[in-house]
Structures are given as structure tokens and as C-alpha cells.
Scaffold this motif. Sequence first.
Motif, PDB file in Angstrom:
ATOM      1  N   ASN A   2      45.607  37.177  34.737  1.00 52.62           N
ATOM      2  CA  ASN A   2      44.841  36.587  35.836  1.00 52.62           C
ATOM      3  C   ASN A   2      45.306  37.158  37.176  1.00 52.62           C
ATOM      4  O   ASN A   2      46.278  36.686  37.765  1.00 52.62           O
ATOM      5  CB  ASN A   2      44.996  35.061  35.840  1.00 52.62           C
ATOM      6  CG  ASN A   2      44.360  34.429  34.628  1.00 52.62           C
ATOM      7  OD1 ASN A   2      43.280  34.843  34.208  1.00 52.62           O
ATOM      8  ND2 ASN A   2      45.007  33.444  34.053  1.00 52.62           N
ATOM      9  N   PHE A   3      44.576  38.177  37.624  1.00 54.97           N
ATOM     10  CA  PHE A   3      44.900  38.791  38.908  1.00 54.97           C
ATOM     11  C   PHE A   3      44.490  37.857  40.038  1.00 54.97           C
ATOM     12  O   PHE A   3      43.437  37.232  39.986  1.00 54.97           O
ATOM     13  CB  PHE A   3      44.179  40.131  39.053  1.00 54.97           C
ATOM     14  CG  PHE A   3      44.729  41.199  38.160  1.00 54.97           C
ATOM     15  CD1 PHE A   3      45.850  41.926  38.536  1.00 54.97           C
ATOM     16  CD2 PHE A   3      44.140  41.481  36.943  1.00 54.97           C
ATOM     17  CE1 PHE A   3      46.365  42.923  37.712  1.00 54.97           C
ATOM     18  CE2 PHE A   3      44.639  42.466  36.111  1.00 54.97           C
ATOM     19  CZ  PHE A   3      45.766  43.179  36.499  1.00 54.97           C
ATOM     20  N   ARG A   4      45.342  37.806  41.052  1.00 53.26           N
ATOM     21  CA  ARG A   4      45.037  37.038  42.260  1.00 53.26           C
ATOM     22  C   ARG A   4      44.857  38.044  43.399  1.00 53.26           C
ATOM     23  O   ARG A   4      45.514  39.066  43.444  1.00 53.26           O
ATOM     24  CB  ARG A   4      46.172  36.054  42.564  1.00 53.26           C
ATOM     25  CG  ARG A   4      46.282  34.990  41.477  1.00 53.26           C
ATOM     26  CD  ARG A   4      47.528  34.144  41.566  1.00 53.26           C
ATOM     27  NE  ARG A   4      47.695  33.533  42.875  1.00 53.26           N
ATOM     28  CZ  ARG A   4      48.809  32.887  43.234  1.00 53.26           C
ATOM     29  NH1 ARG A   4      49.819  32.778  42.395  1.00 53.26           N
ATOM     30  NH2 ARG A   4      48.910  32.349  44.429  1.00 53.26           N
ATOM     31  N   TYR A   5      43.945  37.693  44.294  1.00 51.61           N
ATOM     32  CA  TYR A   5      43.584  38.603  45.381  1.00 51.61           C
ATOM     33  C   TYR A   5      43.897  37.949  46.722  1.00 51.61           C
ATOM     34  O   TYR A   5      43.550  36.800  46.959  1.00 51.61           O
ATOM     35  CB  TYR A   5      42.084  38.917  45.333  1.00 51.61           C
ATOM     36  CG  TYR A   5      41.675  39.580  44.043  1.00 51.61           C
ATOM     37  CD1 TYR A   5      41.571  40.954  43.959  1.00 51.61           C
ATOM     38  CD2 TYR A   5      41.404  38.827  42.904  1.00 51.61           C
ATOM     39  CE1 TYR A   5      41.208  41.574  42.776  1.00 51.61           C
ATOM     40  CE2 TYR A   5      41.035  39.434  41.716  1.00 51.61           C
ATOM     41  CZ  TYR A   5      40.941  40.808  41.661  1.00 51.61           C
ATOM     42  OH  TYR A   5      40.591  41.408  40.494  1.00 51.61           O
ATOM     43  N   GLU A   6      44.549  38.713  47.564  1.00 52.80           N
ATOM     44  CA  GLU A   6      44.777  38.350  48.962  1.00 52.80           C
ATOM     45  C   GLU A   6      44.354  39.548  49.785  1.00 52.80           C
ATOM     46  O   GLU A   6      44.050  40.611  49.236  1.00 52.80           O
ATOM     47  CB  GLU A   6      46.263  38.050  49.217  1.00 52.80           C
ATOM     48  CG  GLU A   6      46.759  36.771  48.582  1.00 52.80           C
ATOM     49  CD  GLU A   6      48.221  36.496  48.893  1.00 52.80           C
ATOM     50  OE1 GLU A   6      48.922  37.385  49.435  1.00 52.80           O
ATOM     51  OE2 GLU A   6      48.663  35.383  48.580  1.00 52.80           O
TER      52      GLU A   6
END
Length: 103
Positions: A2-6
Motif C-alpha cells: 500500500n503505497f502512500r503519496y505525499e
Amino acid sequence: MNFRYENNRIFVNNEDDKLIVEATFPAYNHDTVNINHTYVDPSLRGQGVASKLMYEACEHIKKQGLKIVATCPYAIVWFKRHHEYDDIIDLEEQAKLAPECKI
């Protein structure tokens, strides 16, 4: 995974909230970002995670209509092997930024 994006960053933390995967790509100019850092926890290396991270980063950057230069050694080698993203590499700026690191 589960990649998280900022802003200018994609990452994954494990269940203990420890960083285990990361790519950073700060702005280089108004329409180009610099993939300057990739990290994969030693426990995940050799499983294709870094390549998956680069695909995620490229797709994310492409959707934003941006171009890419790279100073991260892994990213430079990855781009040499993945010509499907040649269209988003800013070759002119890459040559200025790191002439010894041709993609």
C-alpha cells in the motif's frame, strides 16, 4: 503493498509505522521533478520492490503532467532498462544536471 503519496514523495510504512520503502522527487523546475532518492528496507531487497516503487513514481509523476530527471543512482540505472518511460524524461535537463549520468 500500500503505497502512500505525499507531495513529491511515495512511501510505505510497516505495521509498526517504520519506513520500509520510499522515493522522493522534489521539484527541479516548474515542470520537472528530480528523482533524487529511493530506499527499500534490507528485508525487502531482491524482491522487485524497488522496481515497483519506480513504476509507481513514474505513473504518479506522469499523471501530473511532469517530466523527470534523476540523480538517484538506482533511478538512473532503472531508466536505462525501462525505456517505456523515455517520453517523460527531460533529456536536456538531465544532461545539464548530471552529464556523467546519461539515461
